[in-house]
Design an enzyme around this catalytic site. Sequence first.
Site, PDB file in Angstrom:
ATOM      1  N   HIS A  42       0.874  -1.200   0.000  1.00  0.00           N
ATOM      2  CA  HIS A  42       0.000   0.000   0.000  1.00  0.00           C
ATOM      3  C   HIS A  42       0.898   1.233   0.000  1.00  0.00           C
ATOM      4  O   HIS A  42       1.510   1.552   1.009  1.00  0.00           O
ATOM      5  CB  HIS A  42      -0.901   0.015   1.239  1.00  0.00           C
ATOM      6  CG  HIS A  42      -1.834   1.178   1.287  1.00  0.00           C
ATOM      7  ND1 HIS A  42      -3.188   1.056   1.492  1.00  0.00           N
ATOM      8  CD2 HIS A  42      -1.626   2.507   1.155  1.00  0.00           C
ATOM      9  CE1 HIS A  42      -3.753   2.246   1.485  1.00  0.00           C
ATOM     10  NE2 HIS A  42      -2.809   3.164   1.281  1.00  0.00           N
ATOM     11  N   HIS A  65       1.524   5.400  -1.678  1.00  0.00           N
ATOM     12  CA  HIS A  65       1.142   6.581  -2.467  1.00  0.00           C
ATOM     13  C   HIS A  65       2.382   7.164  -3.119  1.00  0.00           C
ATOM     14  O   HIS A  65       3.313   7.575  -2.422  1.00  0.00           O
ATOM     15  CB  HIS A  65       0.496   7.649  -1.564  1.00  0.00           C
ATOM     16  CG  HIS A  65      -0.769   7.178  -0.935  1.00  0.00           C
ATOM     17  ND1 HIS A  65      -2.008   7.376  -1.518  1.00  0.00           N
ATOM     18  CD2 HIS A  65      -0.995   6.485   0.203  1.00  0.00           C
ATOM     19  CE1 HIS A  65      -2.938   6.831  -0.740  1.00  0.00           C
ATOM     20  NE2 HIS A  65      -2.348   6.284   0.302  1.00  0.00           N
ATOM     21  N   LYS A  71      -9.446  -0.569  -5.674  1.00  0.00           N
ATOM     22  CA  LYS A  71      -9.472   0.084  -4.367  1.00  0.00           C
ATOM     23  C   LYS A  71     -10.833   0.694  -4.098  1.00  0.00           C
ATOM     24  O   LYS A  71     -11.344   1.482  -4.913  1.00  0.00           O
ATOM     25  CB  LYS A  71      -8.408   1.181  -4.342  1.00  0.00           C
ATOM     26  CG  LYS A  71      -8.436   2.080  -3.114  1.00  0.00           C
ATOM     27  CD  LYS A  71      -7.893   1.361  -1.882  1.00  0.00           C
ATOM     28  CE  LYS A  71      -8.047   2.210  -0.629  1.00  0.00           C
ATOM     29  NZ  LYS A  71      -6.799   2.592  -0.028  1.00  0.00           N
ATOM     30  N   HIS A  99     -10.337   0.861   2.056  1.00  0.00           N
ATOM     31  CA  HIS A  99     -10.142   1.823   3.142  1.00  0.00           C
ATOM     32  C   HIS A  99     -11.330   1.630   4.070  1.00  0.00           C
ATOM     33  O   HIS A  99     -12.434   2.061   3.763  1.00  0.00           O
ATOM     34  CB  HIS A  99     -10.081   3.251   2.588  1.00  0.00           C
ATOM     35  CG  HIS A  99      -9.780   4.265   3.656  1.00  0.00           C
ATOM     36  ND1 HIS A  99      -8.597   4.949   3.719  1.00  0.00           N
ATOM     37  CD2 HIS A  99     -10.505   4.663   4.727  1.00  0.00           C
ATOM     38  CE1 HIS A  99      -8.604   5.739   4.793  1.00  0.00           C
ATOM     39  NE2 HIS A  99      -9.752   5.598   5.408  1.00  0.00           N
ATOM     40  N   HIS A 103      -4.298  -0.879   5.959  1.00  0.00           N
ATOM     41  CA  HIS A 103      -3.872  -0.081   7.114  1.00  0.00           C
ATOM     42  C   HIS A 103      -4.818  -0.223   8.318  1.00  0.00           C
ATOM     43  O   HIS A 103      -5.396   0.758   8.779  1.00  0.00           O
ATOM     44  CB  HIS A 103      -3.671   1.396   6.753  1.00  0.00           C
ATOM     45  CG  HIS A 103      -4.718   2.026   5.882  1.00  0.00           C
ATOM     46  ND1 HIS A 103      -6.050   1.985   6.169  1.00  0.00           N
ATOM     47  CD2 HIS A 103      -4.615   2.739   4.744  1.00  0.00           C
ATOM     48  CE1 HIS A 103      -6.712   2.628   5.235  1.00  0.00           C
ATOM     49  NE2 HIS A 103      -5.871   3.095   4.354  1.00  0.00           N
TER      50      HIS A 103
HETATM   51  O1  DOR Z   1      -3.174   9.192   5.827  1.00  0.00           O
HETATM   52  C1  DOR Z   1      -3.587   8.936   4.704  1.00  0.00           C
HETATM   53  N1  DOR Z   1      -3.087   9.544   3.611  1.00  0.00           N
HETATM   54  N2  DOR Z   1      -4.590   8.064   4.570  1.00  0.00           N
HETATM   55  C2  DOR Z   1      -5.192   7.870   3.400  1.00  0.00           C
HETATM   56  O2  DOR Z   1      -6.097   7.087   3.359  1.00  0.00           O
HETATM   57  C3  DOR Z   1      -4.804   8.637   2.203  1.00  0.00           C
HETATM   58  C4  DOR Z   1      -3.444   9.104   2.292  1.00  0.00           C
HETATM   59  C5  DOR Z   1      -3.097  10.169   1.259  1.00  0.00           C
HETATM   60  O3  DOR Z   1      -3.417   9.980   0.086  1.00  0.00           O
HETATM   61  O4  DOR Z   1      -2.497  11.168   1.620  1.00  0.00           O
HETATM   62 ZN    ZN Z   2      -3.284   5.120   1.729  1.00  0.00          ZN
END
Ligand code: DOR
Ligand code: ZN
Length: 346
Positions: A14, A16, A100, A137, A175
Site C-alpha cells: 500500500h 502513495h 481500491k 479503506h 492499514h
Molecule cells: O493518511 C492517509 N493519507 N490516509 C489515506 O487514506 C490517504 C493518504 C493520502 O493519500 O495522503
Molecule cells: Zn493510503
Amino acid sequence: MTKSLTITRPDDWHLHLRDGAMLKAVLPETARHFGRAIIMPNLVPPVVTGAQAAAYKDRIMAALPAGMSFDPLMVLYLTEDTDPADVAAAHASGLVTSVKLYPAGATTNSASGVQDFDKVRPVLEKMAEIGMPLCLHGEVTDHEIDIFDREAVFIDRILDPIRKATPGLRVVMEHITTKDGVDYVKANDADLGATITTHHLIINRNHILVGGIKPHYYCLPVAKREEHRLALREAATSGDARFFLGTDSAPHVDPAKESGCGCAGCFTATNTMALLAHVFEEDDALDKLEGFASKNGPAFYRLPENKGTLTLTKQDAPVTFPDKIHSDDGPVTVFDPGYPVHWTVT
Ligand code: DOR
Ligand code: ZN
C-alpha cells in the site's frame, strides 16, 4: 556489536507515489528497498480506467532513476460507474492487480468513492469470479460516528455484509489500526488479509496530541489507543500470514501538513525497513520480519516472491535519516519515530 539480517527483498502492499515532481522525488525512496508496491490510485483525477492505469504506470517507469528496478502493481479506483468488463480486461492483461474501494469522503481525494455499496455489486461479483483482490479503506464516513470508532463500525456495517453477500471475494483490509480489525481478520478465512503500516506499529493517539499537535503523525485512519497499537504489534510479529506490510507512505509537502487544516499522511518510505527491524527486534521477533515484509504479501496476492535480498545491519551508533526529502513541489518530512534507531539497510 554488529548484527545483521538478510531477507528476501520486500514489497510494499500500500503506497502513495503521487505524480509529477512528487513522484520523481519519492519513487527512489521506495525503489531503493522494495521490489514492488501496490500503487494507490487517489490522484486528482483518480485512476479509474485501465487506460488511465496504463498511462500512470508509464509515468512511474519514466520517473524511475536509471539502474533501479521496481515493479509498480497498478490499482483501479472504484466508483459507482466502474465497468466490470473494464476491470476484468485490465486484470486479465496483467496491467492491474487490484481495485481500491474508498467510501466517499473517507480520506485524501476520495470524493469519487462509493456512497451506495449496492451500485458496485456487479464489479465485486466479477472480482470474486476472477479472484481479483479488493483493497479497502475501512472507515465509515457518517458524521455521527466518532473518528476513533469508524474502523470498527465499518467492519460491522459495511465489510461483513459485503463479504457475506459476495462469497469468494478476496479482500485486503488496508492499514488496520484497531484490535477490532485484527480480531476480524483472525476470525475469518484466507480470503481476508490485512496490511499494517510501519507508523501504526510505533505511534498511538497520544503521540499526535500530547504536548502540542504533531501534524506529521496525523494520518487516516488516525492512530488509536495504546491497546490497539499493541494488538497491531502482536499481529504483525505473530507470523500469521494474513498480516503483511503496506506502509501507506503518503507524501504531502510541509505547508500542506503544517496548516490550519493539515492533510492526512505519514511519509515513511525512506526509513520503513530500518524502523521495522527496530520494532521486530524489540518484540523479539526478528525471525518474523521476512514473513511480514517479503512473503505473506506475495502469498496473498498469488505472486512469486522477489528474487533479490535486502540486508539490515544493526550498528552501535544511532543511524541518522534525512529529516526531509526535497521535491520540486516543496519539502516532505520523513517520519520520525521519536527514539534512536540503530538499524540501517546496507
Ligand atoms: O493518511 C492517509 N493519507 N490516509 C489515506 O487514506 C490517504 C493518504 C493520502 O493519500 O495522503
Ligand atoms: Zn493510503
